[in-house]
Enzyme design. Structure first.
Site, PDB file in Angstrom:
ATOM      1  N   GLU A  27      -3.784   1.868  -7.652  1.00 57.74           N
ATOM      2  CA  GLU A  27      -4.023   2.804  -6.641  1.00 57.74           C
ATOM      3  C   GLU A  27      -3.026   4.126  -6.933  1.00 57.74           C
ATOM      4  O   GLU A  27      -2.078   4.295  -6.421  1.00 57.74           O
ATOM      5  CB  GLU A  27      -3.871   2.600  -5.323  1.00 57.74           C
ATOM      6  CG  GLU A  27      -4.809   1.358  -4.765  1.00 57.74           C
ATOM      7  CD  GLU A  27      -5.210   1.402  -3.399  1.00 57.74           C
ATOM      8  OE1 GLU A  27      -6.435   1.542  -3.085  1.00 57.74           O
ATOM      9  OE2 GLU A  27      -4.401   1.523  -2.664  1.00 57.74           O
TER      10      GLU A  27
ATOM     11  N   HIS B 173       0.856  -1.335   0.086  1.00 63.74           N
ATOM     12  CA  HIS B 173       0.043   0.006  -0.100  1.00 63.74           C
ATOM     13  C   HIS B 173       0.877   1.098   0.031  1.00 63.74           C
ATOM     14  O   HIS B 173       1.861   1.257   0.630  1.00 63.74           O
ATOM     15  CB  HIS B 173      -0.820  -0.007   1.371  1.00 63.74           C
ATOM     16  CG  HIS B 173      -2.062   0.903   1.078  1.00 63.74           C
ATOM     17  ND1 HIS B 173      -1.950   2.369   1.386  1.00 63.74           N
ATOM     18  CD2 HIS B 173      -3.396   0.816   0.848  1.00 63.74           C
ATOM     19  CE1 HIS B 173      -2.794   2.908   1.248  1.00 63.74           C
ATOM     20  NE2 HIS B 173      -3.994   2.192   0.842  1.00 63.74           N
TER      21      HIS B 173
HETATM   22  C1  PEP Z   1      -7.073   3.028   0.294  1.00 59.99           C
HETATM   23  O1  PEP Z   1      -6.882   2.830   1.588  1.00 59.99           O
HETATM   24  O2  PEP Z   1      -6.260   2.180  -0.405  1.00 59.99           O
HETATM   25  C2  PEP Z   1      -7.570   4.037  -0.505  1.00 59.99           C
HETATM   26  C3  PEP Z   1      -7.621   4.107  -1.527  1.00 59.99           C
HETATM   27  O3  PEP Z   1      -8.257   4.862   0.309  1.00 59.99           O
HETATM   28  P1  PEP Z   1      -9.140   5.863   0.125  1.00 59.99           P
HETATM   29  O4  PEP Z   1     -10.166   5.316  -0.603  1.00 59.99           O
HETATM   30  O5  PEP Z   1      -9.623   6.741   1.312  1.00 59.99           O
HETATM   31  O6  PEP Z   1      -8.658   6.879  -0.839  1.00 59.99           O
END
Ligand code: PEP
Length: 262
Positions: free
Chosen positions: A169, A97
């Site tokens: 992400e 992450h």
């Molecule tokens: C995450 O925790 O991977 C994330 C994408 O958080 P958020 O949805 O708060 O942006």
């Protein structure tokens, strides 16, 4: 793309909620989420909450994920918990992450060791990859995705890959780091590139089988538009997963999307 496979919705609770609060949220989710055959719902509470929640949760509705673990199976590593210790407790583990990479200095090799350890211990890694805003502005998105992805999976076989989850992400879209709302076509382009890379390394079948999900400020208002992106197998909401009505709405959006595609 196989339209009939389940959408995967993973709620990352991050470092929020003590055991009592986590249990209360689980009960609220249980009340508001119906079990759908076409949607898999995964909860990633803090490490401390995994064991108590595992005995409380309805296994027809929810699975558990760890938010992180250490890559050695055991030893003198004070403060760490290994994938081997989590083996029978969780189906999934989030690995790499951006908060781990940025705040805790996890580099490409550490992420690779964690992915390898997860697979070795029969835990499906949810491998988070994504560029930051400077890298995107400099036109380096594909290079970053290439480097993070290929290193993370370099110890895996094509059979392993079929079971792995890749979470795209972009750092700039995560609420922690500014939370800009990504456009579906930006996400589609990267998801296509991820599958292209898997195809180059492991062949067309693996590229089709690997699940690729999106995370970055996903909530009840935008989930539908992300879940309909071609090749997108689900979503990884962070902040929105702490609200039972938002998270339940995201799960319903996934189910509606599945009905549309059926
Ligand atoms: C995450 O925790 O991977 C994330 C994408 O958080 P958020 O949805 O708060 O942006």
């Amino acid at each position: 793309m196989n339209n009939t496979r389940k959408k995967l919705i993973v709620g990352n609770w991050k470092m929020h909620l003590n055991v009592h609060e986590a249990s209360t949220l689980l009960h609220r989710l249980h009340e508001h989420i119906s079990a759908h055959r076409d949607v898999e719902v995964v909860l990633a509470p803090s490490l401390l909450c995994l064991q108590p929640l595992s005995v409380e949760l309805d296994r027809h509705k929810f699975r558990l994920a760890a938010q992180d673990a250490y890559y050695k199976d055991e030893g003198a590593f004070t403060g760490e918990v290994s994938f081997s210790m989590l083996r029978d407790l969780v189906h999934y583990a989030i690995v790499g992450h951006s908060e781990r990479r940025i705040y805790f200095g996890e580099d490409l090799k550490v992420v690779r060791e964690k992915v390898t350890a997860a697979v070795r211990n029969k835990i499906t890694p949810i491998i988070c990859i994504g560029e930051n805003s400077e890298e995107r502005k400099a036109g380096e998105t594909k290079q970053v995705i290439h480097d993070q992805l290929t290193t993370a999976i370099s110890n895996l076989t094509s059979r392993d890959i079929a079971d792995v989850v890749i979470a795209y992400e972009p750092v700039w879209a995560i609420s922690t780091f500014g939370g800009q709302i990504a456009k579906p076509d930006q996400i589609e382009e990267v998801i296509r590139y991820i599958r292209y890379q898997i195809k180059e390394l492991y062949g067309a079948k693996a590229a089709e089988q690997v699940r690729v999900i999106y995370g970055g400020s996903v909530d009840d208002s935008n989930a539908g538009s992300y879940l309909e992106i071609p090749g997108c197998d689900g979503a990884l909401p962070g902040s929105a997963s702490l609200s039972y009505h938002k998270f339940a709405a995201i799960v319903e959006a996934a189910h509606r999307q599945q009905l549309k595609q059926a």
